[in-house]
Write a protein that holds these residues in place. Sequence first.
Motif, PDB file in Angstrom:
ATOM      1  N   MET A   3      47.122 -44.610 -25.963  1.00 33.63           N
ATOM      2  CA  MET A   3      46.830 -45.906 -26.561  1.00 33.63           C
ATOM      3  C   MET A   3      45.332 -46.136 -26.634  1.00 33.63           C
ATOM      4  O   MET A   3      44.583 -45.823 -25.710  1.00 33.63           O
ATOM      5  N   LEU A   4      44.873 -46.683 -27.763  1.00 33.44           N
ATOM      6  CA  LEU A   4      43.454 -46.967 -27.958  1.00 33.44           C
ATOM      7  C   LEU A   4      43.122 -48.267 -27.239  1.00 33.44           C
ATOM      8  O   LEU A   4      43.498 -49.350 -27.671  1.00 33.44           O
ATOM      9  N   ALA A   5      42.427 -48.153 -26.116  1.00 37.39           N
ATOM     10  CA  ALA A   5      42.180 -49.304 -25.239  1.00 37.39           C
ATOM     11  C   ALA A   5      40.876 -49.996 -25.620  1.00 37.39           C
ATOM     12  O   ALA A   5      39.830 -49.772 -25.016  1.00 37.39           O
ATOM     13  N   LEU A   6      40.944 -50.834 -26.636  1.00 37.63           N
ATOM     14  CA  LEU A   6      39.817 -51.662 -27.039  1.00 37.63           C
ATOM     15  C   LEU A   6      40.317 -53.098 -27.173  1.00 37.63           C
ATOM     16  O   LEU A   6      41.464 -53.331 -27.503  1.00 37.63           O
ATOM     17  N   GLY A   7      39.415 -54.048 -26.945  1.00 32.36           N
ATOM     18  CA  GLY A   7      39.839 -55.427 -27.077  1.00 32.36           C
ATOM     19  C   GLY A   7      39.551 -56.206 -25.791  1.00 32.36           C
ATOM     20  O   GLY A   7      38.908 -55.685 -24.886  1.00 32.36           O
ATOM     21  N   PRO A   8      40.009 -57.449 -25.750  1.00 29.12           N
ATOM     22  CA  PRO A   8      40.959 -58.049 -26.676  1.00 29.12           C
ATOM     23  C   PRO A   8      40.359 -58.619 -27.961  1.00 29.12           C
ATOM     24  O   PRO A   8      41.083 -58.840 -28.919  1.00 29.12           O
ATOM     25  N   ALA A   9      39.054 -58.864 -28.003  1.00 28.49           N
ATOM     26  CA  ALA A   9      38.440 -59.443 -29.195  1.00 28.49           C
ATOM     27  C   ALA A   9      37.678 -58.353 -29.941  1.00 28.49           C
ATOM     28  O   ALA A   9      36.597 -57.941 -29.522  1.00 28.49           O
ATOM     29  N   VAL A  10      38.274 -57.876 -31.022  1.00 32.31           N
ATOM     30  CA  VAL A  10      37.665 -56.844 -31.857  1.00 32.31           C
ATOM     31  C   VAL A  10      37.192 -57.528 -33.134  1.00 32.31           C
ATOM     32  O   VAL A  10      37.945 -58.284 -33.747  1.00 32.31           O
ATOM     33  N   MET A  11      35.947 -57.281 -33.550  1.00 32.31           N
ATOM     34  CA  MET A  11      35.379 -58.045 -34.654  1.00 32.31           C
ATOM     35  C   MET A  11      34.914 -57.156 -35.801  1.00 32.31           C
ATOM     36  O   MET A  11      34.234 -56.153 -35.593  1.00 32.31           O
ATOM     37  N   PHE A  12      35.273 -57.558 -37.023  1.00 35.78           N
ATOM     38  CA  PHE A  12      34.770 -56.899 -38.220  1.00 35.78           C
ATOM     39  C   PHE A  12      33.295 -57.234 -38.424  1.00 35.78           C
ATOM     40  O   PHE A  12      32.861 -58.370 -38.209  1.00 35.78           O
ATOM     41  N   THR A  13      32.540 -56.248 -38.874  1.00 33.70           N
ATOM     42  CA  THR A  13      31.137 -56.437 -39.241  1.00 33.70           C
ATOM     43  C   THR A  13      30.877 -55.676 -40.538  1.00 33.70           C
ATOM     44  O   THR A  13      31.217 -54.493 -40.629  1.00 33.70           O
ATOM     45  N   PRO A  14      30.313 -56.311 -41.558  1.00 36.43           N
ATOM     46  CA  PRO A  14      30.053 -55.600 -42.810  1.00 36.43           C
ATOM     47  C   PRO A  14      29.116 -54.413 -42.574  1.00 36.43           C
ATOM     48  O   PRO A  14      28.048 -54.565 -41.978  1.00 36.43           O
ATOM     49  N   ALA A  15      29.503 -53.257 -43.048  1.00 36.83           N
ATOM     50  CA  ALA A  15      28.700 -52.056 -42.805  1.00 36.83           C
ATOM     51  C   ALA A  15      27.403 -52.054 -43.601  1.00 36.83           C
ATOM     52  O   ALA A  15      26.491 -51.279 -43.290  1.00 36.83           O
ATOM     53  N   ASP A  16      27.285 -52.906 -44.613  1.00 34.53           N
ATOM     54  CA  ASP A  16      26.027 -52.972 -45.368  1.00 34.53           C
ATOM     55  C   ASP A  16      25.031 -53.941 -44.743  1.00 34.53           C
ATOM     56  O   ASP A  16      23.984 -54.221 -45.332  1.00 34.53           O
ATOM     57  N   ARG A  17      25.350 -54.431 -43.518  1.00 33.61           N
ATOM     58  CA  ARG A  17      24.425 -55.308 -42.795  1.00 33.61           C
ATOM     59  C   ARG A  17      24.106 -54.680 -41.434  1.00 33.61           C
ATOM     60  O   ARG A  17      24.514 -55.174 -40.382  1.00 33.61           O
ATOM     61  N   PRO A  18      23.394 -53.551 -41.424  1.00 37.30           N
ATOM     62  CA  PRO A  18      23.143 -52.847 -40.161  1.00 37.30           C
ATOM     63  C   PRO A  18      22.384 -53.665 -39.129  1.00 37.30           C
ATOM     64  O   PRO A  18      22.484 -53.386 -37.925  1.00 37.30           O
ATOM     65  N   GLU A  19      21.659 -54.685 -39.587  1.00 38.29           N
ATOM     66  CA  GLU A  19      20.953 -55.529 -38.627  1.00 38.29           C
ATOM     67  C   GLU A  19      21.917 -56.334 -37.764  1.00 38.29           C
ATOM     68  O   GLU A  19      21.513 -56.898 -36.737  1.00 38.29           O
ATOM     69  N   ARG A  20      23.178 -56.383 -38.145  1.00 30.64           N
ATOM     70  CA  ARG A  20      24.178 -57.136 -37.384  1.00 30.64           C
ATOM     71  C   ARG A  20      24.959 -56.262 -36.400  1.00 30.64           C
ATOM     72  O   ARG A  20      25.677 -56.800 -35.555  1.00 30.64           O
ATOM     73  N   TYR A  21      24.871 -54.951 -36.521  1.00 33.04           N
ATOM     74  CA  TYR A  21      25.730 -54.077 -35.715  1.00 33.04           C
ATOM     75  C   TYR A  21      25.603 -54.370 -34.221  1.00 33.04           C
ATOM     76  O   TYR A  21      26.588 -54.639 -33.533  1.00 33.04           O
ATOM     77  N   ALA A  22      24.387 -54.249 -33.715  1.00 35.38           N
ATOM     78  CA  ALA A  22      24.169 -54.392 -32.276  1.00 35.38           C
ATOM     79  C   ALA A  22      24.478 -55.811 -31.803  1.00 35.38           C
ATOM     80  O   ALA A  22      25.048 -56.009 -30.723  1.00 35.38           O
ATOM     81  N   LYS A  23      24.111 -56.797 -32.625  1.00 37.61           N
ATOM     82  CA  LYS A  23      24.380 -58.185 -32.254  1.00 37.61           C
ATOM     83  C   LYS A  23      25.882 -58.434 -32.160  1.00 37.61           C
ATOM     84  O   LYS A  23      26.356 -59.129 -31.253  1.00 37.61           O
ATOM     85  N   ALA A  24      26.635 -57.869 -33.105  1.00 35.67           N
ATOM     86  CA  ALA A  24      28.092 -58.033 -33.076  1.00 35.67           C
ATOM     87  C   ALA A  24      28.682 -57.394 -31.832  1.00 35.67           C
ATOM     88  O   ALA A  24      29.579 -57.950 -31.192  1.00 35.67           O
ATOM     89  N   LEU A  25      28.161 -56.223 -31.457  1.00 39.64           N
ATOM     90  CA  LEU A  25      28.692 -55.521 -30.297  1.00 39.64           C
ATOM     91  C   LEU A  25      28.365 -56.251 -28.998  1.00 39.64           C
ATOM     92  O   LEU A  25      29.089 -56.143 -28.015  1.00 39.64           O
ATOM     93  N   GLU A  26      27.291 -57.017 -28.999  1.00 40.17           N
ATOM     94  CA  GLU A  26      26.965 -57.833 -27.830  1.00 40.17           C
ATOM     95  C   GLU A  26      27.978 -58.957 -27.643  1.00 40.17           C
ATOM     96  O   GLU A  26      28.252 -59.377 -26.521  1.00 40.17           O
ATOM     97  N   ARG A  27      28.537 -59.444 -28.757  1.00 38.85           N
ATOM     98  CA  ARG A  27      29.398 -60.626 -28.694  1.00 38.85           C
ATOM     99  C   ARG A  27      30.879 -60.293 -28.557  1.00 38.85           C
ATOM    100  O   ARG A  27      31.628 -61.077 -27.986  1.00 38.85           O
ATOM    101  N   ALA A  28      31.296 -59.174 -29.111  1.00 42.17           N
ATOM    102  CA  ALA A  28      32.713 -58.826 -29.113  1.00 42.17           C
ATOM    103  C   ALA A  28      32.984 -57.671 -28.156  1.00 42.17           C
ATOM    104  O   ALA A  28      32.062 -57.004 -27.684  1.00 42.17           O
TER     105      ALA A  28
END
Length: 292
Positions: A3-28
């Motif tokens: 089983m893929l053990a990720l979660g519980p809050a998994v968040m979509f991030t637009p891949a054309d906005r790389p400046e958001r990647y790290a920030k999104a990973l901090e929050r989710a």
Amino acid sequence: MSMLALGPAVMFTPADRPERYAKALERADAVILDLEDAVTPDARPAARDGVRAAWEGRAAGGADGGPLDVARVVVRVNPAGGADHAADLAMLAETGWRTLMLAKAESAAQVDGLVAALGDDVRVVALCETAAGVLAAAELAAHPNVGALMWGAEDLVASMGGSSSRTADGAYRSVVTHARAAVLLAAAAHGAAAWDAVHLDLADEAGLAAEAEDAVALGCAATVCLHPRQVPVVRSAYTPAAEAVERAHRVLAEAEGRHGAFELDGAMVDEVVLAQARAVLRRAEAAGAAAG
């Protein structure tokens, strides 16, 4: 595959906005870098460049971006059979990203295509969001490279020629509820994690909370978010109340040394109740780890 053990809050991030990647990973708890619906077709080449650069530098967002935790990143690729899908796989072959979400998954053969292109270490979240995908949920969940199933309401209804997944009071229509149940059952039957669908109304925190609480009660491992404001709502829903944790500890303590069912506080306790108590404690432990 386990089983893929990720979660519980998994968040979509637009891949054309790389400046958001790290920030999104901090929050989710985990992030899906989306090469599909969150990106317009003309922006997908740049989105692929961003995903490639994030792997090469293990960081995103330029000088201000932090390191990405590879284990908590999923890349959603476009549906099998199209030019964007082929371009996505060609880009990914140049990187080490190997946890993928397959949009509009409809057959085990499509997962085989991912494995053929990228290797046996590919871990797949099969997104069942068409009529054919829902009907193939068990086949997808049984694939050895599939670690999770997710379902989606809007694309499902569109694939049926419909226009609305919900009734006027906000409840899912019956066929959508059936599709959700089919995907969750398929995941459970084959040992894959079940990821519940996004809640489109970002302002409806009460509705999101109710759906996430229902997902928890049914054994889902995650609810997928569209915005950072949804993350704390989902985490709260997946965190057992103190009373539930206390009750679970008490039930398991009372079971020590006993053989068979017994009565506790006027209620019968058997192996099913003990399994539910263990599930509560696992969720509590996972919530503590996420908070930490």
